[in-house]
Design an enzyme around this catalytic site. Structure first.
Site, PDB file in Angstrom:
ATOM      1  N   ARG A 126      63.639   2.163  73.203  1.00 51.92           N
ATOM      2  CA  ARG A 126      63.782   2.694  74.564  1.00 51.92           C
ATOM      3  C   ARG A 126      62.656   2.000  75.338  1.00 51.92           C
ATOM      4  NH1 ARG A 126      67.418   6.821  73.574  1.00 51.92           N
ATOM      5  NH2 ARG A 126      67.073   8.049  71.695  1.00 51.92           N
ATOM      6  N   GLY A 144      73.873   3.454  74.863  1.00 48.60           N
ATOM      7  CA  GLY A 144      74.266   4.685  75.561  1.00 48.60           C
ATOM      8  C   GLY A 144      73.961   4.639  77.040  1.00 48.60           C
ATOM      9  N   ASP A 174      75.948  11.072  71.019  1.00 50.32           N
ATOM     10  CA  ASP A 174      76.048  12.256  71.881  1.00 50.32           C
ATOM     11  C   ASP A 174      77.412  12.423  72.558  1.00 50.32           C
ATOM     12  OD1 ASP A 174      73.402  12.490  71.214  1.00 50.32           O
ATOM     13  OD2 ASP A 174      72.652  11.668  73.104  1.00 50.32           O
ATOM     14  N   MET A 211      72.012  17.460  66.911  1.00 46.26           N
ATOM     15  CA  MET A 211      71.638  16.582  68.037  1.00 46.26           C
ATOM     16  C   MET A 211      72.744  16.540  69.084  1.00 46.26           C
ATOM     17  SD  MET A 211      69.646  13.196  66.865  1.00 46.26           S
ATOM     18  CE  MET A 211      67.876  13.219  66.671  1.00 46.26           C
ATOM     19  N   GLY A 228      84.423  25.218  60.673  1.00 42.26           N
ATOM     20  CA  GLY A 228      84.803  26.639  60.645  1.00 42.26           C
ATOM     21  C   GLY A 228      83.646  27.548  61.030  1.00 42.26           C
ATOM     22  N   ALA A 229      82.902  27.158  62.054  1.00 40.85           N
ATOM     23  CA  ALA A 229      81.756  27.972  62.487  1.00 40.85           C
ATOM     24  C   ALA A 229      82.232  29.254  63.171  1.00 40.85           C
ATOM     25  CB  ALA A 229      80.887  27.169  63.440  1.00 40.85           C
ATOM     26  N   HIS A 255      67.398  13.952  62.982  1.00 40.55           N
ATOM     27  CA  HIS A 255      67.822  12.550  62.927  1.00 40.55           C
ATOM     28  C   HIS A 255      68.757  12.228  61.766  1.00 40.55           C
ATOM     29  CE1 HIS A 255      64.592  12.232  65.835  1.00 40.55           C
ATOM     30  NE2 HIS A 255      65.093  11.068  66.182  1.00 40.55           N
TER      31      HIS A 255
END
Ligand code: F6P
Length: 363
Positions: free
Chosen positions: A74, A104, A135, A177, A193-194, A268
């Site tokens: 970055r 991204g 993301d 993330m 299946g949450a 990560h």
């Protein structure tokens, strides 16, 4: 004959499949008679002139490798005009006239600025972007490189957590993330299946979230068939995971129940690993279309994967791959901002769908 030179860089957070895109883009360029330069460590490396010629032998084994072999970074310097001028000078020195940027949001904004005609002057430089970020927060593309692999990693981790959660009759909060975008949490909550999924875009207050999670845990424990409770929480949710656990524990106790909760932050881990078959295929196709577009003279575009909904007038279907569209980087960045501030129909639709299925998840 003057040799034609194309540069490729990966930038921002690495994403599984970046290497597959690099490989395909390099192979296609070489096949078309272009010389390819791999720029190391994203825009930072570009500013420092870190680049090397790539041949087929350098990329042929990359398809299955996670991360990015070019390295990434970055780069704050690149957000300043001076940094971009240095980067353009490096490209001019190396006689690179076309650049493929795989990355991204921030990387695509950088690509737009790098090839901005107002900054470019007389220099010949074309830039095309390929969306890559776990993301899935990039406008006008239904998928970005890395999302599918990240989703599979999350589901695999949740399956493992479910084993121990079931054994102990525990409730687990699994933080994933995604920065400010809840897509990874939403999609993997369905696949794993949450019982509850938490994400920033729902707009729920902290108190509502604590109430919903507490209810789900207590209700599930009241049912004999449900021995584990899984809460998938996107990292962008305003209420921190530690605070959520503390407040839920207190609420469970206040209701006279004895149910243990645990937290796992996947962090990560979600970004690593070999790319899934889907990511390898999609990345290869996006990389192929990206360099074909550059070679054909396109600039300030991003290659989108199967965009849905209303497309901007700038969007054109790729002549070489029916799943891919070329969209203006400017339109991509506008839609990306709308996704972040919640005014995008895509985000409103995602939030509405999960609002409607909330009660179904808990059954
Ligand atoms: O944008 C990808 C991403 O992995 C986000 O999901 C996460 O918030 C961020 O990058 C982490 O960044 P870093 O690796 O710089 O800590």
């Amino acid at each position: 004959m003057i040799e034609k030179r194309l540069g490729i860089l990966t930038s921002g957070g690495d994403a599984p499949g970046m290497n597959a895109a690099l490989r395909a883009a390099t192979m296609v360029s070489l096949d078309r008679g272009w010389h390819v330069y791999g720029i190391e460590h994203g825009y930072r490396g570009l500013i420092q002139g870190e680049m090397q010629r790539l041949e087929a032998v350098d990329v042929e084994s990359l398809l299955r490798e996670g991360g990015t072999t070019l390295g990434t970074a970055r780069c704050a310097e690149f957000t300043q005009l001076e940094g971009r001028d240095t980067a353009r000078a490096r490209l001019a020195e190396a006689r690179i006239e076309a650049l493929l940027v795989i990355g991204g949001n921030g990387s695509l904004a950088g690509a737009r600025a790098l090839a901005d005609p107002a900054e470019l002057g007389d220099q010949i430089l074309r830039v095309v972007g390929v969306p890559a970020s776990i993301d899935n927060d990039i406008g006008l593309t239904s998928m970005a490189i890395g999302v599918d692999t990240a989703m599979n990693t999350i589901v695999d981790a949740c399956d493992k957590i479910a084993d121990t959660a079931t054994a102990h009759d525990r409730a687990f909060i699994v933080e994933v993330m995604g920065r400010d975008c809840g897509y990874l949490a939403m999609a993997s909550s369905v696949a794993a299946g949450a019982d509850v999924v938490l994400f920033r875009e729902s707009g729920k207050s902290d108190a509502q979230i604590v109430h919903e999670v507490t209810d789900a845990i207590i209700e599930a424990h009241g049912r004999r068939h449900r021995r584990r409770v899984l809460i998938v929480k996107s990292e962008g949710t305003r209420l921190s995971t530690d605070d959520l656990k503390a407040r839920v524990d207190a609420a469970i106790e206040a209701r006279g129940k004895l149910i243990e909760t645990r937290v796992t932050v996947l962090g990560h881990v979600v970004r690593g690993g070999r790319p899934s078959a889907f990511d390898r295929v999609m990345a290869s196709r996006l990389g192929h279309v990206g360099v074909r577009a550059l070679i054909d003279g396109e600039t300030l575009r991003m290659v989108a994967w199967q965009p849905s909904g209303t497309l901007p007038a700038s969007a054109i279907r790729s002549a070489v791959d029916p799943r891919c569209y070329l969209v203006d980087l400017e339109d991509v960045l506008r839609e990306t901002r709308a996704m972040l501030d919640g005014s995008s129909p895509v985000i409103q639709w995602r939030a509405k769908v999960f609002d409607e299925i909330e009660s179904v998840l808990r059954l």
